[in-house]
Design a protein around this motif. Structure first.
Motif, PDB file in Angstrom:
ATOM      1  N   THR A  10      66.778  15.509  56.695  1.00 11.81           N
ATOM      2  CA  THR A  10      67.320  16.523  55.810  1.00 11.81           C
ATOM      3  C   THR A  10      66.544  17.821  56.001  1.00 11.81           C
ATOM      4  OG1 THR A  10      67.852  17.028  53.502  1.00 11.81           O
ATOM      5  CG2 THR A  10      65.789  15.873  53.904  1.00 11.81           C
ATOM      6  N   PHE A  11      66.909  18.837  55.217  1.00 12.44           N
ATOM      7  CA  PHE A  11      66.278  20.150  55.359  1.00 12.44           C
ATOM      8  C   PHE A  11      64.792  20.081  54.989  1.00 12.44           C
ATOM      9  CE2 PHE A  11      70.589  22.290  54.325  1.00 12.44           C
ATOM     10  CZ  PHE A  11      71.058  21.910  55.572  1.00 12.44           C
ATOM     11  N   LEU A  49      62.825  25.546  56.858  1.00 16.17           N
ATOM     12  CA  LEU A  49      64.137  26.198  56.816  1.00 16.17           C
ATOM     13  C   LEU A  49      64.221  27.205  55.681  1.00 16.17           C
ATOM     14  CD1 LEU A  49      66.552  23.212  57.556  1.00 16.17           C
ATOM     15  CD2 LEU A  49      65.624  24.885  59.146  1.00 16.17           C
ATOM     16  N   SER A  64      69.863  28.895  60.464  1.00 19.30           N
ATOM     17  CA  SER A  64      71.180  28.349  60.126  1.00 19.30           C
ATOM     18  C   SER A  64      71.693  27.424  61.225  1.00 19.30           C
ATOM     19  CB  SER A  64      72.166  29.491  59.887  1.00 19.30           C
ATOM     20  OG  SER A  64      71.739  30.322  58.819  1.00 19.30           O
ATOM     21  N   TRP A 120      64.738  31.202  55.954  1.00 19.86           N
ATOM     22  CA  TRP A 120      65.839  31.915  55.282  1.00 19.86           C
ATOM     23  C   TRP A 120      65.315  33.047  54.392  1.00 19.86           C
ATOM     24  CZ3 TRP A 120      68.347  26.585  54.503  1.00 19.86           C
ATOM     25  CH2 TRP A 120      69.411  26.425  55.411  1.00 19.86           C
ATOM     26  N   ALA A 131      69.894  24.211  60.831  1.00 22.68           N
ATOM     27  CA  ALA A 131      70.417  23.495  59.668  1.00 22.68           C
ATOM     28  C   ALA A 131      71.745  22.827  59.997  1.00 22.68           C
ATOM     29  CB  ALA A 131      70.575  24.462  58.499  1.00 22.68           C
ATOM     30  N   ASN A 132      72.572  23.485  60.807  1.00 22.80           N
ATOM     31  CA  ASN A 132      73.825  22.872  61.224  1.00 22.80           C
ATOM     32  C   ASN A 132      73.580  21.628  62.067  1.00 22.80           C
ATOM     33  OD1 ASN A 132      76.681  22.691  61.629  1.00 22.80           O
ATOM     34  ND2 ASN A 132      76.426  23.658  63.628  1.00 22.80           N
ATOM     35  N   TRP A 161      60.632  21.301  59.961  1.00 20.69           N
ATOM     36  CA  TRP A 161      61.979  21.835  59.980  1.00 20.69           C
ATOM     37  C   TRP A 161      62.981  20.767  59.547  1.00 20.69           C
ATOM     38  CZ3 TRP A 161      64.225  26.512  62.230  1.00 20.69           C
ATOM     39  CH2 TRP A 161      63.279  27.518  62.449  1.00 20.69           C
ATOM     40  N   ALA A 162      62.776  19.570  60.011  1.00 24.04           N
ATOM     41  CA  ALA A 162      63.612  18.427  59.628  1.00 24.04           C
ATOM     42  C   ALA A 162      62.702  17.325  59.110  1.00 24.04           C
ATOM     43  CB  ALA A 162      64.438  17.932  60.815  1.00 24.04           C
TER      44      ALA A 162
END
Length: 258
Positions: free
Chosen positions: A176-177, A181, A137, A185, A140-141, A30-31
């Motif tokens: 980062t993404f 993610l 989302s 999405w 991601a924030n 995820w990260a």
């Protein structure tokens, strides 16, 4: 035919979307560590919803689950809950949509019942897609906030407040993404599209409830019609009756019966 095709396409897209949300929830990336201008190249770290991993240049990977629940950020726990709710709603919607398929005959199930089930499945798919998109989302924030306040030159902080993978201090990595993610999405968007198609298919499956009146066509007589007179003999009825007196003698009085 158009309603059936729309229903089947919506069901297939929803299945694909549910699979995408499930895959994204179980993925660890995820990260991922931002390798841009990274002075440390021997160690590569990444994290997901359930555990964090460190991969060395030799190919050895070590993952450590999150053994705590209360020690994690509230936003991460909310993302977990949203993804799980999205998966549950998507699975329930798939089960309902299977029995609602118009191309499958399930006993004596009427079209209006299948239309209602199709609408219910479409709404569940929409909710599942919204939950998946909202969860991804929100995570991601969290990554964006961590990326802004984390620097290699200063102390900074890791994804969850202490550096993932044991790297802290001046060498705290920035994240980062990750691929998860984008999978989440895409899966959520496909679920939303599938739910919309199922709702549209419901309108085509609803029978016409307008009351219909059966009329009778009147055909006028043609000009060549020949009418024949009735020449059958009619029985003659005597409309008079002579009454007799009490002593048996015939009376001349007549009684007419209508």
């Amino acid at each position: 035919m158009a309603a059936t095709l729309c229903q089947v396409l919506g069901f297939l897209l929803s299945l694909l979307g549910v699979a995408g949300v499930i895959a994204a929830t179980g993925m660890d990336q995820w990260a991922t560590e931002d390798l841009f201008d990274n002075p440390v190249t021997a160690v590569y770290s990444y994290s997901g919803l359930w555990r964090s991993c460190v991969r060395q240049s030799s190919g050895f990977t070590e993952c450590r689950p999150y053994f705590t629940i209360l020690g994690l950020p509230a936003l991460l726990q909310a993302v977990r809950a949203l993804m799980i709710v999205g998966i549950v709603l998507g699975v329930i919607g798939c089960l309902i949509a299977i029995f609602a398929l118009k191309c499958l005959k399930m006993g004596n199930m009427e079209d209006n019942i299948k239309a209602t089930m199709t609408l219910t499945a479409g709404i569940l798919f929409l909710l599942a897609g919204v939950c998946g998109i909202a969860g991804v989302s929100a995570f991601a924030n969290l990554i964006v906030q961590s990326f802004r306040f984390t620097s290699y030159a200063g102390e900074g902080f890791g994804m969850y407040g202490g550096g993932v993978g044991g790297l802290t201090g001046a060498l705290t990595p920035r994240y980062t993404f990750g691929p998860a993610l984008f999978v989440g999405w895409i899966g959520g968007a496909i679920l939303v599209i599938g739910g919309i198609m199922m709702c549209l298919a419901c309108r085509g499956m609803t029978p016409d409830n307008k009351q219909r009146y059966d009329g009778m066509a009147y055909k006028p007589a043609s000009q060549h019609t020949v009418y024949k007179s009735d020449i059958r003999p009619r029985p003659a009825y005597n409309d008079s009756y002579k009454a007799q007196s009490v002593d048996g003698r015939q009376s001349t009085q007549r009684f007419d019966y209508v």
